[in-house]
Write a protein that holds these residues in place. Structure first.
Motif, short mmCIF file in Angstrom:
data_model
loop_
_atom_site.label_atom_id
_atom_site.label_comp_id
_atom_site.label_asym_id
_atom_site.label_seq_id
_atom_site.Cartn_x
_atom_site.Cartn_y
_atom_site.Cartn_z
N PHE A 186 64.42 21.11 64.26
CA PHE A 186 64.99 22.30 64.92
C PHE A 186 66.19 21.90 65.76
O PHE A 186 66.17 20.88 66.46
CB PHE A 186 63.96 22.98 65.82
CG PHE A 186 64.57 24.04 66.71
CD1 PHE A 186 64.85 25.29 66.21
CD2 PHE A 186 64.93 23.75 68.02
CE1 PHE A 186 65.46 26.26 67.00
CE2 PHE A 186 65.54 24.71 68.83
CZ PHE A 186 65.80 25.97 68.32
N GLY A 187 67.22 22.77 65.71
CA GLY A 187 68.37 22.56 66.58
C GLY A 187 69.01 23.87 66.93
O GLY A 187 69.08 24.79 66.10
N ASN A 188 69.46 23.98 68.18
CA ASN A 188 70.31 25.11 68.54
C ASN A 188 71.64 24.97 67.82
O ASN A 188 72.31 25.95 67.51
CB ASN A 188 70.53 25.15 70.05
CG ASN A 188 69.24 25.49 70.79
OD1 ASN A 188 68.51 26.39 70.41
ND2 ASN A 188 68.96 24.74 71.86
N SER A 189 72.01 23.72 67.55
CA SER A 189 73.13 23.38 66.69
C SER A 189 72.87 21.97 66.18
O SER A 189 72.00 21.26 66.71
CB SER A 189 74.46 23.46 67.45
OG SER A 189 74.47 22.54 68.54
N TYR A 190 73.61 21.56 65.17
CA TYR A 190 73.43 20.23 64.59
C TYR A 190 74.77 19.52 64.51
O TYR A 190 75.74 20.07 63.98
CB TYR A 190 72.86 20.32 63.17
CG TYR A 190 71.41 20.71 63.05
CD1 TYR A 190 70.41 19.75 63.11
CD2 TYR A 190 71.05 22.04 62.84
CE1 TYR A 190 69.07 20.10 62.98
CE2 TYR A 190 69.72 22.41 62.71
CZ TYR A 190 68.74 21.43 62.79
OH TYR A 190 67.42 21.79 62.66
N SER A 191 74.82 18.27 65.01
CA SER A 191 75.94 17.41 64.71
C SER A 191 75.76 16.91 63.28
O SER A 191 74.67 17.05 62.69
CB SER A 191 76.00 16.22 65.67
OG SER A 191 74.89 15.35 65.45
N GLN A 192 76.79 16.31 62.70
CA GLN A 192 76.67 15.87 61.30
C GLN A 192 75.62 14.77 61.12
O GLN A 192 74.77 14.88 60.21
CB GLN A 192 78.03 15.43 60.77
CG GLN A 192 79.03 16.58 60.69
CD GLN A 192 80.26 16.24 59.88
OE1 GLN A 192 80.45 16.74 58.78
NE2 GLN A 192 81.11 15.38 60.42
N PRO A 193 75.61 13.71 61.95
CA PRO A 193 74.54 12.72 61.78
C PRO A 193 73.15 13.30 62.03
O PRO A 193 72.19 12.92 61.36
CB PRO A 193 74.90 11.65 62.83
CG PRO A 193 76.35 11.82 63.08
CD PRO A 193 76.59 13.29 62.96
N ALA A 194 73.04 14.24 62.99
CA ALA A 194 71.73 14.86 63.28
C ALA A 194 71.28 15.70 62.09
O ALA A 194 70.09 15.72 61.74
CB ALA A 194 71.82 15.72 64.54
N TYR A 195 72.23 16.41 61.46
CA TYR A 195 71.86 17.22 60.29
C TYR A 195 71.44 16.33 59.13
O TYR A 195 70.49 16.63 58.40
CB TYR A 195 73.00 18.13 59.87
CG TYR A 195 72.68 18.91 58.62
CD1 TYR A 195 71.71 19.93 58.65
CD2 TYR A 195 73.29 18.60 57.40
CE1 TYR A 195 71.38 20.63 57.49
CE2 TYR A 195 72.95 19.29 56.24
CZ TYR A 195 72.00 20.30 56.29
OH TYR A 195 71.66 20.98 55.16
N TYR A 196 72.16 15.22 58.95
CA TYR A 196 71.79 14.27 57.89
C TYR A 196 70.35 13.81 58.08
O TYR A 196 69.58 13.74 57.10
CB TYR A 196 72.75 13.09 57.92
CG TYR A 196 72.43 11.99 56.93
CD1 TYR A 196 72.33 12.25 55.57
CD2 TYR A 196 72.23 10.68 57.36
CE1 TYR A 196 72.04 11.25 54.66
CE2 TYR A 196 71.94 9.67 56.46
CZ TYR A 196 71.85 9.96 55.11
OH TYR A 196 71.56 8.96 54.21
N LEU A 197 69.97 13.52 59.31
CA LEU A 197 68.59 13.15 59.60
C LEU A 197 67.65 14.33 59.34
O LEU A 197 66.58 14.17 58.76
CB LEU A 197 68.46 12.68 61.05
CG LEU A 197 67.05 12.47 61.61
CD1 LEU A 197 66.28 11.45 60.77
CD2 LEU A 197 67.11 12.01 63.06
N ALA A 198 68.05 15.53 59.77
CA ALA A 198 67.19 16.71 59.64
C ALA A 198 66.85 17.03 58.19
O ALA A 198 65.77 17.57 57.89
CB ALA A 198 67.86 17.92 60.29
N THR A 199 67.76 16.70 57.26
CA THR A 199 67.50 17.03 55.86
C THR A 199 66.32 16.25 55.29
O THR A 199 65.82 16.59 54.21
CB THR A 199 68.74 16.76 54.99
OG1 THR A 199 69.15 15.39 55.12
CG2 THR A 199 69.88 17.69 55.40
N ALA A 200 65.87 15.21 56.00
CA ALA A 200 64.67 14.48 55.56
C ALA A 200 63.39 15.24 55.90
O ALA A 200 62.32 14.90 55.40
CB ALA A 200 64.63 13.10 56.20
#
Length: 634
Positions: A186-200
């Motif tokens: 979950f994120g109020n927003s995602y940075s690119q590295p954070a989103y890359y991690l989130a996709t797992a």
């Protein structure tokens, strides 16, 4: 006789004496009259004390105030130390966390490589900093823990994770998912590295009014030549003739990327993006073309567009995620990974694997306080101690460093070579292990890097400023010199380098570069000519470095530990961190000594973003093996 009886008997006696004294004082005039009548000599009267003067009174008051303050501070410090010792000595190895829990991996906190010291854990840094190993330990243990119902990846307003850290955590989450337990990001927003991690994760949730930063990778570097020209400061950049990719010093000598630097930067950011795009496409079941189209046109940045494009699964608030864990997965309570990790009982094993952390700039000497840099003497001693420790069967060397002092690098490389003669040494590279950061890795038994690690940059340079013109033109300061020999002032910053001095420095960097290539060639079992052809200061991604033979395999810290255990032929082991941490009192004293400097540095960074980099340039040794570090890659 007990203490209570003694106290009751003493008190009346004190009162009786006081009454007798009062009676004597009341009858004093009568006694004096009686003495006169009887012609008896009277007792001499006591002299009355003269009142203190104003100055004496003020001095006494001030002295009393100072003594009171000192006493109070001592008491407060004693109480504080007692509380700290009480907390630090408390047994947290069995901290209860309850059943039906969800382990929260908070990615809003800054992630560092090295485990936090007692000082950092007890005070403010423990609130906003966490070690990568804490997260990894928590995820690994949660996989088979019946009390754990799932993982919660919390990104907050973007997350502070780097590309390499995302890669490391991604691998741990992939392993966790084999348990069948859910992972919700979950994120109020995602940075690119954070989103890359989130996709797992098994489900990616975005705030309904949040944003997804997904636009590709850009690299920006600051150049200060025009400012230096206006100030009247010139920088002499000295590097080997073929080290065209060694671009760190170009910050002060150019106004833009050189052709060689532009080539290497484009290559490594493209390498990182291609790897990331492939990972996102695979997890989100999208094509690479779709991923690049969304990035090019910014068509997945807004929440509704991200949902429509299939980049996220759900738009919801954090409270909705909490209900989701409870209603769908049976998770009753959320427990932070930092607390959960402390509840894991330490396994008993017959031997240890030593872990040595090298995080920050490579510098000479020894560390003091809580600054995170790679101090040559500390790292060398850590290797010597680990090699001499009979309980240690192998050494894992975790590196996250852009490089630094060439001399300090040599000291640590020599320590690695000595240790490898006794025990296997496995290097695990973090976000960056380049230049001096690569040299200290090059002679390990095995080198492990992440696909997004920046490494290589095998090269060296020197920078010498000339300040005389600025002082003369801006401040009216002139300098005159008397010398005994032709080049006694050859390296003075008050004038340009003499031709002889510059020629000597050129020989110095050329010789160090040859030595650097020979170090790498010997450690990696390669030909010196081949190392030179892929060196020349060029930066490579982990993928390319593996292809070129600069590293052995791709992976993270867990793989490095497994390879170290295999090389040492051990199955069960504990980890032992070197160098040993100072005791808490020493850490407190170090912290007090550097607290003001740290606060000033933080304030200056807010006013002037490149303050810290400027300080490094002002204090670094002349001969450097480092990456161009005033570069933002996002």
């Amino acid at each position: 006789m007990d203490e209570k009886t003694n106290a009751s008997e003493v008190q009346p006696e004190i009162q009786t004496v006081a009454e007798e004294n009062a009676a004597e004082n009341q009858s004093a005039p009568a006694n004096e009259q009686q003495n006169t009548t009887n012609d008896k000599p009277s007792k001499p009267k006591k002299k009355k004390r003269q009142p203190l003067g104003f100055g004496s009174t003020m001095l006494a008051s001030a002295l009393g105030f100072i003594i009171a303050i000192v006493v109070i501070n001592v008491l407060v410090m004693a109480i504080g130390l007692a509380m700290i010792f009480a907390v630090s000595s408390a047994d947290t190895s069995t901290m209860p966390v309850g059943d039906n829990i969800v382990v929260k991996i908070d990615l809003t906190k800054a992630i560092v490589e090295q485990p936090l010291s007692e000082m950092e854990s007890l005070f403010s840094n423990g609130d906003n900093v966490v070690s990568l190993q804490t997260h990894l330990n928590a995820i690994a243990n949660a996989k088979d823990d019946a009390k754990v119902k799932g993982l919660f990846l919390y990104m907050g307003d973007g997350g502070s994770v780097s590309w390499a850290q995302s890669e490391e955590l991604r691998a741990a989450i992939d392993d966790f998912k084999t348990s069948g337990k859910p992972v919700v990001a979950f994120g109020n927003s995602y940075s690119q590295p954070a989103y890359y991690l989130a996709t797992a994760a098994t489900r990616v949730v975005l705030n309904p009014v949040g944003m997804l930063d997904f636009r590709g990778i850009a690299a920006e570097s600051i150049f200060l030549k025009e400012m230096m020209d206006k100030l009247g400061v010139s920088i002499d950049l000295i590097r080997p003739g073929n080290n065209t990719f060694k671009s760190a010093g170009e910050t002060y000598t150019m106004t833009h990327f050189s052709d060689a630097n532009r080539e290497q930067v484009r290559a490594y950011i493209s390498g990182i993006w291609n790897h990331v795009a492939e990972g996102v496409a695979k997890e989100r079941n999208l094509s690479i073309d779709t991923i690049n189209y969304l990035a090019d046109n910014l068509e997945s940045v807004l929440a509704n567009e991200a949902l429509s494009a299939g980049m996220v699964d759900t738009l919801a608030f954090e409270a909705d995620v909490m209900k989701m864990f409870k209603n769908e997965y049976g998770g009753k309570r959320v427990v932070a990974s930092t607390r959960y990790e402390k509840s894991i009982p330490e396994a008993k094993a017959p031997c240890n694997i030593a872990v040595i952390y090298a995080e920050g700039d490579v510098v000479g000497g020894s560390g003091n306080g809580m600054r995170r840099d790679v101090y040559a003497n500390d790292i060398a001693k850590a290797f010597d101690d680990a090699a001499a420790d009979t309980s240690v069967k192998a050494i894992v060397f975790r590196i996250n460093s852009p490089g630094g002092s060439a001399v300090a690098s040599e000291i640590m490389t020599d320590a690695v070579v000595r240790a490898k003669e006794k025990k296997p040494v496995v290097v695990s590279m973090g976000a960056v292990a380049a230049s001096a950061g690569y040299e200290i890795a090059s002679n390990a038994t095995t080198i492990v890097a992440q696909p997004t690690t920046l490494t290589g940059s095998i090269g060296v340079f020197g920078v010498v400023p000339e300040l005389g013109k600025m002082l003369r033109s801006k401040l009216g300061i002139t300098v005159d010199t008397v010398m005994t020999n032709a080049n006694a002032a050859g390296f003075s910053t008050m004038r340009p380098l003499s031709p002889t001095a510059r020629a000597m420095l050129q020989r110095n960097v050329e010789e160090f570069y040859v030595n650097f290539c020979m170090r790498v060639a010997k450690g990696r079992s390669l030909e010196v000519e081949y190392v030179d052809s892929i060196a020349r200061g060029r930066v490579w991604t982990g993928v390319d470095a593996c292809r070129l033979g600069l590293v052995d395999t791709l992976g993270g810290m867990n793989l490095a530990m497994s390879l170290a255990a295999s090389a040492a032929n051990v199955e069960k082991y504990n980890t032992k961190v070197f160098p040993k941490q100072k005791d808490l009192v020493s850490q407190l004293l170090d912290y007090a000594g550097e607290k003001k400097d740290t606060e000033l540095s933080m304030q200056m960074r807010q006013i002037f973003p490149f303050y810290e980099e400027m300080c490094r340039w002002a204090t670094m040794e002349p001969l450097q093996a480092r990456l161009p570090f005033i570069t933002n890659i996002d």
